[in-house]
Design a protein around this motif. Structure first.
Motif, mmCIF file in Angstrom:
data_model
loop_
_atom_site.group_PDB
_atom_site.id
_atom_site.type_symbol
_atom_site.label_atom_id
_atom_site.label_comp_id
_atom_site.label_asym_id
_atom_site.label_seq_id
_atom_site.Cartn_x
_atom_site.Cartn_y
_atom_site.Cartn_z
ATOM 1 N N ALA A 29 10.576 -3.819 4.981
ATOM 2 C CA ALA A 29 11.455 -2.667 4.881
ATOM 3 C C ALA A 29 10.657 -1.388 5.085
ATOM 4 C CB ALA A 29 12.137 -2.658 3.513
ATOM 5 N N LEU A 30 11.366 -0.332 5.427
ATOM 6 C CA LEU A 30 10.696 0.954 5.595
ATOM 7 C C LEU A 30 10.482 1.560 4.220
ATOM 8 C CD1 LEU A 30 12.655 2.340 8.660
ATOM 9 C CD2 LEU A 30 10.359 1.351 8.629
ATOM 10 N N ALA A 31 9.373 1.196 3.612
ATOM 11 C CA ALA A 31 9.055 1.670 2.270
ATOM 12 C C ALA A 31 7.589 2.057 2.229
ATOM 13 C CB ALA A 31 9.363 0.581 1.230
ATOM 14 N N GLU A 32 7.197 2.692 1.143
ATOM 15 C CA GLU A 32 5.811 3.140 1.028
ATOM 16 C C GLU A 32 4.857 1.956 0.947
ATOM 17 O OE1 GLU A 32 3.056 5.957 -1.879
ATOM 18 O OE2 GLU A 32 5.223 5.878 -2.152
ATOM 19 N N GLU A 33 5.252 0.926 0.204
ATOM 20 C CA GLU A 33 4.433 -0.263 0.101
ATOM 21 C C GLU A 33 4.938 -1.319 1.074
ATOM 22 O OE1 GLU A 33 1.689 -0.644 -1.436
ATOM 23 O OE2 GLU A 33 1.718 1.303 -2.418
ATOM 24 N N ALA A 34 3.992 -1.995 1.758
ATOM 25 C CA ALA A 34 4.366 -2.977 2.774
ATOM 26 C C ALA A 34 4.669 -4.344 2.179
ATOM 27 C CB ALA A 34 3.246 -3.091 3.802
ATOM 28 N N TYR A 35 4.345 -4.554 0.909
ATOM 29 C CA TYR A 35 4.581 -5.866 0.303
ATOM 30 C C TYR A 35 4.815 -5.698 -1.192
ATOM 31 C CZ TYR A 35 -0.394 -5.070 -0.575
ATOM 32 O OH TYR A 35 -1.599 -4.503 -0.927
ATOM 33 N N ASP A 36 5.497 -6.676 -1.767
ATOM 34 C CA ASP A 36 5.777 -6.682 -3.199
ATOM 35 C C ASP A 36 4.717 -7.505 -3.921
ATOM 36 O OD1 ASP A 36 8.301 -5.239 -3.178
ATOM 37 O OD2 ASP A 36 9.107 -6.994 -2.157
ATOM 38 N N GLY A 37 4.297 -7.015 -5.076
ATOM 39 C CA GLY A 37 3.327 -7.756 -5.869
ATOM 40 C C GLY A 37 3.997 -8.861 -6.660
ATOM 41 N N TYR A 38 3.354 -10.007 -6.738
ATOM 42 C CA TYR A 38 3.873 -11.101 -7.554
ATOM 43 C C TYR A 38 2.696 -11.959 -8.019
ATOM 44 C CZ TYR A 38 3.248 -14.330 -3.594
ATOM 45 O OH TYR A 38 2.717 -15.097 -2.587
ATOM 46 N N LEU A 39 2.964 -12.840 -8.945
ATOM 47 C CA LEU A 39 1.953 -13.739 -9.494
ATOM 48 C C LEU A 39 2.683 -15.009 -9.924
ATOM 49 C CD1 LEU A 39 -1.122 -13.427 -9.929
ATOM 50 C CD2 LEU A 39 -0.660 -12.824 -12.295
ATOM 51 N N TYR A 40 1.947 -15.964 -10.473
ATOM 52 C CA TYR A 40 2.555 -17.186 -10.997
ATOM 53 C C TYR A 40 2.255 -17.292 -12.489
ATOM 54 C CZ TYR A 40 3.497 -18.707 -6.242
ATOM 55 O OH TYR A 40 3.981 -18.788 -4.966
ATOM 56 N N ASP A 41 3.260 -17.758 -13.245
ATOM 57 C CA ASP A 41 3.072 -17.887 -14.681
ATOM 58 C C ASP A 41 2.533 -19.273 -15.025
ATOM 59 O OD1 ASP A 41 5.197 -19.644 -14.483
ATOM 60 O OD2 ASP A 41 6.644 -18.337 -15.478
ATOM 61 N N TRP A 42 2.542 -19.585 -16.327
ATOM 62 C CA TRP A 42 1.955 -20.844 -16.802
ATOM 63 C C TRP A 42 2.700 -22.055 -16.262
ATOM 64 C CZ3 TRP A 42 3.273 -24.581 -20.747
ATOM 65 C CH2 TRP A 42 2.198 -25.380 -21.127
ATOM 66 N N TRP A 43 4.006 -21.888 -15.932
ATOM 67 C CA TRP A 43 4.799 -22.979 -15.377
ATOM 68 C C TRP A 43 4.771 -22.976 -13.840
ATOM 69 C CZ3 TRP A 43 6.511 -20.274 -19.704
ATOM 70 C CH2 TRP A 43 6.695 -21.030 -20.849
ATOM 71 N N ASN A 44 3.911 -22.163 -13.250
ATOM 72 C CA ASN A 44 3.808 -22.027 -11.790
ATOM 73 C C ASN A 44 5.084 -21.475 -11.165
ATOM 74 O OD1 ASN A 44 1.231 -23.097 -11.954
ATOM 75 N ND2 ASN A 44 1.925 -25.190 -11.565
ATOM 76 N N GLU A 45 5.783 -20.643 -11.920
ATOM 77 C CA GLU A 45 6.957 -19.947 -11.403
ATOM 78 C C GLU A 45 6.537 -18.550 -10.962
ATOM 79 O OE1 GLU A 45 9.901 -21.129 -10.917
ATOM 80 O OE2 GLU A 45 9.680 -23.069 -11.922
ATOM 81 N N ALA A 46 7.046 -18.094 -9.803
ATOM 82 C CA ALA A 46 6.717 -16.764 -9.310
ATOM 83 C C ALA A 46 7.329 -15.695 -10.201
ATOM 84 C CB ALA A 46 7.217 -16.599 -7.879
ATOM 85 N N ILE A 47 6.526 -14.682 -10.540
ATOM 86 C CA ILE A 47 6.998 -13.562 -11.353
ATOM 87 C C ILE A 47 6.487 -12.266 -10.728
ATOM 88 C CG2 ILE A 47 7.204 -14.804 -13.546
ATOM 89 C CD1 ILE A 47 4.417 -13.806 -14.283
ATOM 90 N N PRO A 48 7.250 -11.191 -10.802
ATOM 91 C CA PRO A 48 6.772 -9.902 -10.279
ATOM 92 C C PRO A 48 5.524 -9.459 -11.021
ATOM 93 C CG PRO A 48 9.125 -9.832 -10.762
ATOM 94 C CD PRO A 48 8.606 -11.107 -11.365
ATOM 95 N N SER A 49 4.610 -8.832 -10.313
ATOM 96 C CA SER A 49 3.369 -8.384 -10.928
ATOM 97 C C SER A 49 2.775 -7.253 -10.116
ATOM 98 C CB SER A 49 2.373 -9.542 -11.030
ATOM 99 O OG SER A 49 1.169 -9.125 -11.643
ATOM 100 N N GLN A 50 1.902 -6.509 -10.735
ATOM 101 C CA GLN A 50 1.172 -5.484 -10.002
ATOM 102 C C GLN A 50 0.105 -6.149 -9.131
ATOM 103 O OE1 GLN A 50 -0.068 -1.815 -11.685
ATOM 104 N NE2 GLN A 50 1.332 -1.945 -13.425
ATOM 105 N N THR A 51 -0.344 -5.444 -8.114
ATOM 106 C CA THR A 51 -1.337 -5.984 -7.197
ATOM 107 C C THR A 51 -2.713 -5.391 -7.472
ATOM 108 O OG1 THR A 51 -1.888 -6.309 -4.860
ATOM 109 C CG2 THR A 51 -0.895 -4.213 -5.453
ATOM 110 N N GLY A 52 -3.739 -6.119 -7.076
ATOM 111 C CA GLY A 52 -5.105 -5.671 -7.338
ATOM 112 C C GLY A 52 -5.675 -4.764 -6.261
ATOM 113 N N TYR A 53 -5.074 -4.803 -5.058
ATOM 114 C CA TYR A 53 -5.551 -3.969 -3.941
ATOM 115 C C TYR A 53 -4.362 -3.374 -3.203
ATOM 116 C CZ TYR A 53 -10.349 -5.787 -4.236
ATOM 117 O OH TYR A 53 -11.616 -6.111 -4.649
#
Length: 543
Positions: free
Chosen positions: A31-55
């Motif tokens: 999308a035409l947005a300031e950030e080119a990608y959304d941050g996400y991570l995986y929790d203890w059950w290996n389910e994707a969850i939104p998260s901040q990015t490191g870079y």
């Protein structure tokens, strides 16, 4: 504690729903947005969850920006300890007046990625005269054919695919289509031209050590502290080809395991009933070849396997003895990259790890060719954060090919875009890195403040709960540890609960003992009293 648990359950349901939307859009047009990608991570059950990015992306650099014209087909990037960068540009064609032809060049770039400080597009063989004479004798005797002789003695490059520089500035180039690895030093001639002077040339080992039907086309090269040279070669499943500093073949190093499938096991059984001729014709089960590697300051070599069918040994940490450290830690079969495949426009995408880089602080950085993501892990293979993606915006890639880190920045080489994207570390990423460094050193309580800050910025960061839980477990505050472990670590919660129960019993032993004794004694006393009362009544009645 029950209220806190219910709040976390609700938050997790909402987070998972949002993460599903993120995963589903991973391959869509950005999308035409300031950030080119959304941050996400995986929790203890290996389910994707939104998260901040490191870079986050800082800028992109092209060959034109560096003053050398566009990169043609860049395949590798390397950063020295001093911060100089080297890029292997594989298809850049140069014709020299003396008839030398080169299809490729090695570009040296300054620390700030502002300009190219040297370009090496031919090889000076003046210092390997004895080696050249030996190769001429092999050609004259018919040991090698004209094609191989011309390739290994060429004064130009032919698809240089890998580059490595040792601390003493010895440059190693995996000159793929010339079937050799060249080691040499860099200098300038009297006219100021950049010269790459070959000191050692590594070629296909003797037939007794190497399958003559497999071309020796090295794609990557690393060098250990003992100056042993490791060449990654296409179609070689025995591991990297290891040479001594002066070019003698040592061994094959770090081969992947053979996958133990039902088909493989059935084949082993049938071999007992096969004739010698049938055994010769039967298909051999071999391990998958690894595609790239890196070496850390402690001489451990990390290998990654790119093939889609590989689900074991995707990442290995191999000791100088050739053993996989991750296997002994019980984490060799960890899933690296994304846990689940994504289907988009009738194509199923799953992670293909194409490169590995070990940063100065020991973190493991993996580049995923399929998703364009960079996955960052600690030395226990704990996923810390994810960044990057596929697309045309800054910070996304078309054909990511190589990854390097230096200081607090990372550099991703895109083959198709022919550029380098520079990422800068976020404040969040720096806090996570500092926290995990303390935690990995066993400084649980010292890391608590940092993990608290991580949760303040991202309350989805599940491992922060585990880390703080372990800190409270270490401090003996088991009730608080249970709060942090709940919904994040079953094992941690059970351990905290056992300790909490033991401590409670120990602290309240006299009360508990009194209650137990009361429970046992009071019924006896009551029974005695009732019995005595009955006897008294009977005596009164008799009187």
């Amino acid at each position: 504690m029950i209220i806190l648990q219910r709040i976390r359950i609700t938050k997790r349901i909402l987070s998972t729903a949002l993460a599903t939307l993120i995963a589903g859009s991973m391959f869509a047009v950005p999308a035409l947005a300031e950030e080119a990608y959304d941050g996400y991570l995986y929790d203890w059950w290996n389910e994707a969850i939104p998260s901040q990015t490191g870079y986050v992306p800082e800028r992109q650099v092209t060959g034109n920006d560096l003053g050398i014209g566009d990169f043609k087909v860049p395949l590798d990037i390397f950063a020295t300890d001093e911060g100089d960068f080297y890029v292997a540009d594989s298809e850049f064609e140069t014709n020299f007046d003396d008839g030398t032809y080169s299809k490729g060049r090695i570009v040296k770039i300054d620390n700030d990625m502002e300009k190219a400080t040297a370009v090496f597009d031919r090889v000076d063989l003046s210092e390997v005269g004895d080696w050249l004479s030996a190769q001429k004798e092999r050609f004259d005797s018919g040991e090698i054919d004209e094609i191989e002789y011309n390739a290994i003695t060429a004064q130009g490059f032919n698809i240089p695919a890998g580059v490595y520089v040792t601390p003493d500035d010895m440059l190693y180039v995996a000159d793929s289509k010339n079937r050799r690895v060249i080691a040499g030093y860099q200098r300038k001639d009297s006219q100021g031209n950049d010269i790459f002077v070959a000191k050692y040339i590594y070629i296909r080992p003797d037939e007794k050590d190497y399958d003559e039907n497999v071309a020796f086309e090295p794609t990557k090269v690393v060098v250990d502290r003992a100056k042993n040279v490791y060449a990654n070669v296409k179609s070689i499943t025995k591991g990297a080809v290891e040479f001594s500093e002066t070019g003698e073949f040592n061994r094959y190093f770090g081969a992947n395991r053979v996958k133990r499938t039902a088909e493989v096991l059935a084949s082993k059984v049938w071999q007992f009933f096969m004739t010698e001729e049938q055994l010769q014709k039967s298909k051999k089960n071999v391990s998958a070849e690894f595609s790239n590697f890196d070496i850390d300051d402690d001489n451990f070599i990390y290998t990654v396997t790119e093939v889609k069918s590989a689900d074991i040994d995707v990442l290995k940490k191999v000791s100088p003895k050739g053993t996989n450290v991750f296997e002994s830690m019980g984490i060799s079969d960890t899933t690296f990259g994304d846990f689940y495949s994504v289907r988009y426009r009738d194509v199923t995408y799953s992670s293909q790890i194409i490169d590995v880089d070990i940063s100065e602080n020991g973190l493991i950085n993996l580049l995923d060719a399929q998703t364009g993501r960079v996955f960052v892990y600690d030395q226990d293979c704990l996923l810390l954060y994810i960044y990057g993606g596929l697309g045309n915006q800054k910070g996304t890639f078309t054909t990511p090919k190589a990854l390097e880190t230096y200081g607090d920045k990372s550099y991703v080489l895109d083959m198709e875009k022919a550029n380098i994207t520079i990422f800068k570390q976020t404040e969040f990423g720096a806090i996570v890195n500092d926290a995990i460094e303390l935690y990995s050193d066993g400084k649980y309580t010292e890391s608590m403040e940092l993990w608290d800050e991580v949760l303040r910025r991202d309350n989805n960061y599940w491992f922060a709960y585990v880390a703080i839980g372990n800190a409270y477990l270490f401090l003996g505050e088991y009730d608080k540890a249970m709060d942090y472990f709940y919904m994040n670590s079953r094992g941690g919660y059970n351990q905290a609960f056992r300790n909490f129960r033991m401590e409670y019993v120990r602290n309240n032993f006299s009360v508990i003992l009194g209650i137990i004794l009361a429970v046992i004694i009071i019924p006896i006393v009551i029974k005695k009293v009732i019995k005595i009362s009955k006897k008294l009544k009977q005596k009164k009645g008799a009187a």
